[in-house]
Motif scaffolding. Structure first.
Motif, PDB file in Angstrom:
ATOM      1  N   LEU A  16       0.825  -1.215   0.000  1.00 12.69           N
ATOM      2  CA  LEU A  16       0.000   0.000   0.000  1.00 12.69           C
ATOM      3  C   LEU A  16       0.855   1.258   0.000  1.00 12.69           C
ATOM      4  N   THR A  17       1.951   1.215   0.731  1.00 13.05           N
ATOM      5  CA  THR A  17       2.850   2.371   0.834  1.00 13.05           C
ATOM      6  C   THR A  17       4.240   1.878   1.200  1.00 13.05           C
ATOM      7  N   ARG A 115      -5.751   1.175  -8.891  1.00 14.60           N
ATOM      8  CA  ARG A 115      -5.362   2.589  -9.048  1.00 14.60           C
ATOM      9  C   ARG A 115      -6.623   3.425  -8.913  1.00 14.60           C
ATOM     10  N   ASP A 116      -6.542   4.486  -8.131  1.00 11.54           N
ATOM     11  CA  ASP A 116      -7.717   5.343  -7.946  1.00 11.54           C
ATOM     12  C   ASP A 116      -7.263   6.776  -7.683  1.00 11.54           C
ATOM     13  N   THR A 119      -7.762   9.479  -2.299  1.00  8.41           N
ATOM     14  CA  THR A 119      -6.852   9.025  -1.242  1.00  8.41           C
ATOM     15  C   THR A 119      -7.534   7.963  -0.380  1.00  8.41           C
ATOM     16  N   ILE A 121      -8.205   4.711  -0.950  1.00  4.08           N
ATOM     17  CA  ILE A 121      -8.974   3.594  -1.532  1.00  4.08           C
ATOM     18  C   ILE A 121      -8.225   2.254  -1.385  1.00  4.08           C
ATOM     19  N   PRO A 122      -6.936   2.157  -1.722  1.00  5.62           N
ATOM     20  CA  PRO A 122      -6.277   0.843  -1.560  1.00  5.62           C
ATOM     21  C   PRO A 122      -6.328   0.328  -0.112  1.00  5.62           C
ATOM     22  N   ASN A 137      -1.263  -1.557  -4.393  1.00  4.92           N
ATOM     23  CA  ASN A 137      -1.548  -0.173  -4.778  1.00  4.92           C
ATOM     24  C   ASN A 137      -0.790   0.157  -6.063  1.00  4.92           C
ATOM     25  N   GLU A 140      -2.183   5.901  -6.025  1.00  6.39           N
ATOM     26  CA  GLU A 140      -3.253   6.414  -5.160  1.00  6.39           C
ATOM     27  C   GLU A 140      -3.167   7.928  -5.104  1.00  6.39           C
ATOM     28  N   SER A 141      -4.090   8.571  -5.797  1.00  7.32           N
ATOM     29  CA  SER A 141      -4.194  10.025  -5.744  1.00  7.32           C
ATOM     30  C   SER A 141      -2.801  10.664  -5.867  1.00  7.32           C
ATOM     31  N   HIS A 145       2.663   5.649  -4.789  1.00  7.13           N
ATOM     32  CA  HIS A 145       2.789   4.807  -5.993  1.00  7.13           C
ATOM     33  C   HIS A 145       3.966   3.861  -5.698  1.00  7.13           C
ATOM     34  N   ARG A 178       2.567  11.583  -6.629  1.00  5.98           N
ATOM     35  CA  ARG A 178       2.721  10.357  -5.826  1.00  5.98           C
ATOM     36  C   ARG A 178       4.051   9.670  -6.159  1.00  5.98           C
TER      37      ARG A 178
END
Ligand code: CP
Length: 324
Positions: A16-17, A115-116, A119, A121-122, A137, A140-141, A145, A178
């Motif tokens: 996710l991050t 991908r969305d 912020t 969503i994942p 992810n 994301e916004s 990434h 991102r």
């Protein structure tokens, strides 16, 4: 509530991050990615480990590189792959993303690639899916990434030794990027000596990017840099069109050209995540020139996406009671 990305066996559950990953988690992913790299002109690496598993690519925002490479990566690992056409999906009829996920989960999707433009969503999806399911992810916004950050780090490591001695200049619309955020998260974990954010003050972030210097003059920002990363202006993220800089003026002040690059080290590499706007943030001569590693970034991105799918599969395999 923070979502656990690494499970209690040390396996990649979600990606996710990069901010919450340890350096050794990143090394685990990059080691696997390196095993999937094949030289240009050779047949791409293949594996059967995802045979019987299903990967769903849900891109609710435009993409060429990330979407294509996740799809190819999943296919090269022998997965069944679903590419949801968001324009004809029921999300266009008002279905929430969570209901879309529940619907696909009932079809036994194992790994969601998301991908969305919004912020969170994942992470929201990761909180809702069944315990054996993984979420990756894919952008994301303006926030994150992670596979881009990983491929950027991998590309730098393949060109530069002693990463803790490097100066990395990131140029352009960093406020909306991102890519820049995930690159910064990766680079600080590897103790990069200096990170500079370069651009007009209105495109530089006021917060975050701990430890990074801000420069509004291109020549100051890239002086003696080892790595120069150019970013496009993200027009789709401006709330008012009038705030978008004039293209010709922007290129004059911040465009990477053979002339402006003279301030960087003579062995500096030039990177760009794509999509590029030639003649806006980078000249064609630099994009196609000897310092450019932009197509290598794309190739490394394939390997990174194969790696994260393969590693997430280990979590799915070990926590899923279903027979295949
Ligand atoms: N770098 C990147 O995310 O490119 P795409 O938007 O084409 O996926």
């Amino acid at each position: 509530m923070t979502v656990e990305q690494i499970n209690n066996k040390g396996q990649l559950r979600h990606l996710l991050t990069l901010a919450d990953l340890e350096r050794n988690d990143i090394e685990m992913i990059l080691d696997r990615a390196t095993s999937y790299l094949t030289p240009a002109g050779h047949a791409p690496a293949r594996d059967t480990i995802l045979r019987g598993y299903t990967v769903a690519n849900l891109f609710f925002e435009a993409s060429t590189r990330t979407r294509a490479s996740f799809e190819l990566a999943a296919k090269r690992l022998s997965a069944d792959v679903l590419n949801l056409d968001v324009n004809t999906s029921s999300r266009a009829k008002g279905e929430s993303v969570v209901d879309t996920i529940y619907t696909l989960q009932a079809m036994q999707v194992d790994i969601f690639v998301v991908r969305d433009a919004s912020t969170g969503i994942p992470s929201e999806i990761a909180r809702r899916v069944e315990p054996h399911v993984s979420v990756l992810n894919a952008g994301e916004s303006e926030v994150s990434h992670p596979t881009q950050g990983l491929l950027d780090l991998m590309t730098i490591q393949r060109h530069k030794q002693d990463i803790d001695q490097l100066c990395v200049a990131i140029i352009g619309d960093i406020k909306h990027s991102r890519v820049a955020r995930s690159a910064h998260e990766a680079l600080v974990k590897f103790d990069v000596r200096e990170i500079r954010l370069v651009g007009p003050s209105e495109l530089l972030p006021e917060n975050g990017f701990e430890g990074a210097a801000r420069c509004t003059e291109l020549s100051d920002g890239i002086r003696d840099a080892d790595v120069v990363i150019a970013l496009r202006i993200q027009r789709e993220r401006f709330s008012e069109l009038g705030q978008i800089p004039d293209t010709a003026e922007y290129f004059r002040r911040y465009g990477l050209t053979e002339e402006s690059l003279r301030a960087a080290r003579s062995d500096a590499i030039v990177m760009h995540p794509g999509p590029m706007n030639r003649g806006v943030e980078i000249s064609a001569a630099v994009a196609d020139g000897p310092r450019s590693v932009i197509t290598e970034q794309v190739a490394n991105g394939m390997a990174v996406r194969m790696a994260v799918l393969a590693l997430a599969h280990e979590h799915v395999r070990d926590s899923d009671g279903r027979k295949r």
